[in-house]
Design a protein around this motif. Sequence first.
Motif, PDB file in Angstrom:
ATOM      1  N   GLU A 196       0.828  -1.206   0.000  1.00  0.00           N
ATOM      2  CA  GLU A 196       0.000   0.000   0.000  1.00  0.00           C
ATOM      3  C   GLU A 196       0.865   1.260   0.000  1.00  0.00           C
ATOM      4  N   LEU A 254       2.562   1.802  -3.427  1.00  0.00           N
ATOM      5  CA  LEU A 254       1.585   2.250  -4.413  1.00  0.00           C
ATOM      6  C   LEU A 254       1.164   3.700  -4.171  1.00  0.00           C
ATOM      7  N   LYS A 255       0.962   4.076  -2.904  1.00  0.00           N
ATOM      8  CA  LYS A 255       0.565   5.451  -2.578  1.00  0.00           C
ATOM      9  C   LYS A 255       1.630   6.452  -3.010  1.00  0.00           C
ATOM     10  N   ASN A 263       3.637   6.071  -5.446  1.00  0.00           N
ATOM     11  CA  ASN A 263       3.961   5.851  -6.865  1.00  0.00           C
ATOM     12  C   ASN A 263       5.435   5.513  -7.054  1.00  0.00           C
ATOM     13  N   SER A 317       5.707   0.966 -10.637  1.00  0.00           N
ATOM     14  CA  SER A 317       4.515   0.607 -11.395  1.00  0.00           C
ATOM     15  C   SER A 317       4.041  -0.779 -10.966  1.00  0.00           C
ATOM     16  N   PRO A 318       2.736  -0.930 -10.746  1.00  0.00           N
ATOM     17  CA  PRO A 318       2.230  -2.254 -10.402  1.00  0.00           C
ATOM     18  C   PRO A 318       2.305  -3.235 -11.570  1.00  0.00           C
ATOM     19  N   ILE A 374      -5.673  -4.787  -3.988  1.00  0.00           N
ATOM     20  CA  ILE A 374      -5.116  -3.431  -3.954  1.00  0.00           C
ATOM     21  C   ILE A 374      -4.249  -3.156  -5.180  1.00  0.00           C
ATOM     22  N   LEU A 375      -3.568  -4.172  -5.686  1.00  0.00           N
ATOM     23  CA  LEU A 375      -2.783  -3.972  -6.908  1.00  0.00           C
ATOM     24  C   LEU A 375      -3.697  -3.627  -8.086  1.00  0.00           C
ATOM     25  N   GLU A 413      -6.753  -2.413  -7.948  1.00  0.00           N
ATOM     26  CA  GLU A 413      -7.352  -1.099  -7.703  1.00  0.00           C
ATOM     27  C   GLU A 413      -6.380   0.034  -8.023  1.00  0.00           C
ATOM     28  N   ASN A 414      -5.086  -0.266  -8.027  1.00  0.00           N
ATOM     29  CA  ASN A 414      -4.072   0.742  -8.318  1.00  0.00           C
ATOM     30  C   ASN A 414      -3.453   0.569  -9.699  1.00  0.00           C
ATOM     31  N   GLY A 415      -4.177  -0.073 -10.594  1.00  0.00           N
ATOM     32  CA  GLY A 415      -3.770  -0.107 -11.986  1.00  0.00           C
ATOM     33  C   GLY A 415      -3.069  -1.357 -12.482  1.00  0.00           C
TER      34      GLY A 415
END
Length: 149
Positions: free
Chosen positions: A21, A24-25, A27, A30-31, A58-59, A61-63
């Motif tokens: 998390e 990802l927050k 950036n 890249s996921p 969560i991955l 949801e984050n692209g």
Amino acid sequence: MPEQMTELHQAAAVGDYDLVEDILKRNKCSPNQKDIDWNNKTPLHWAAAKGQTEIVRILIENGAQPSLTTDNGWTPAHFAAESGKLPVLRYLHSVSAPIDMEDCYGNRPVRIAKIYGHTDCVQFLERAKTECREHRRTVLLKGPPPNDI
């Protein structure tokens, strides 16, 4: 420079939700980054293989794109099927991720689950097959819904 395993790959593989998390927050990575040392696996491939359903969520949801494949054509669903991770397969299916794509050798996740004796995964994937087909047909005819991946 070739891409390699990142902190995000490692956190996804070991199930460190808080670290995933945080990365990802910020950036920080890249996921969808592929790791050339591990057959072009993304963090999502690692999380699916290890049965980390919340990290898979969560991955995505984050692209993270669940249709990305490794160098042999495996999707996250192939890895979840190989490991017998039914909750991951259920989640992938719930977000219309491809859970029935063929790899480079013509094997779908259901075949991989059969090979490894994961009967519950086989049964689920067999039932989901029709829904996957219908979803693809709808997307072809109408285009993807606004939140489709």
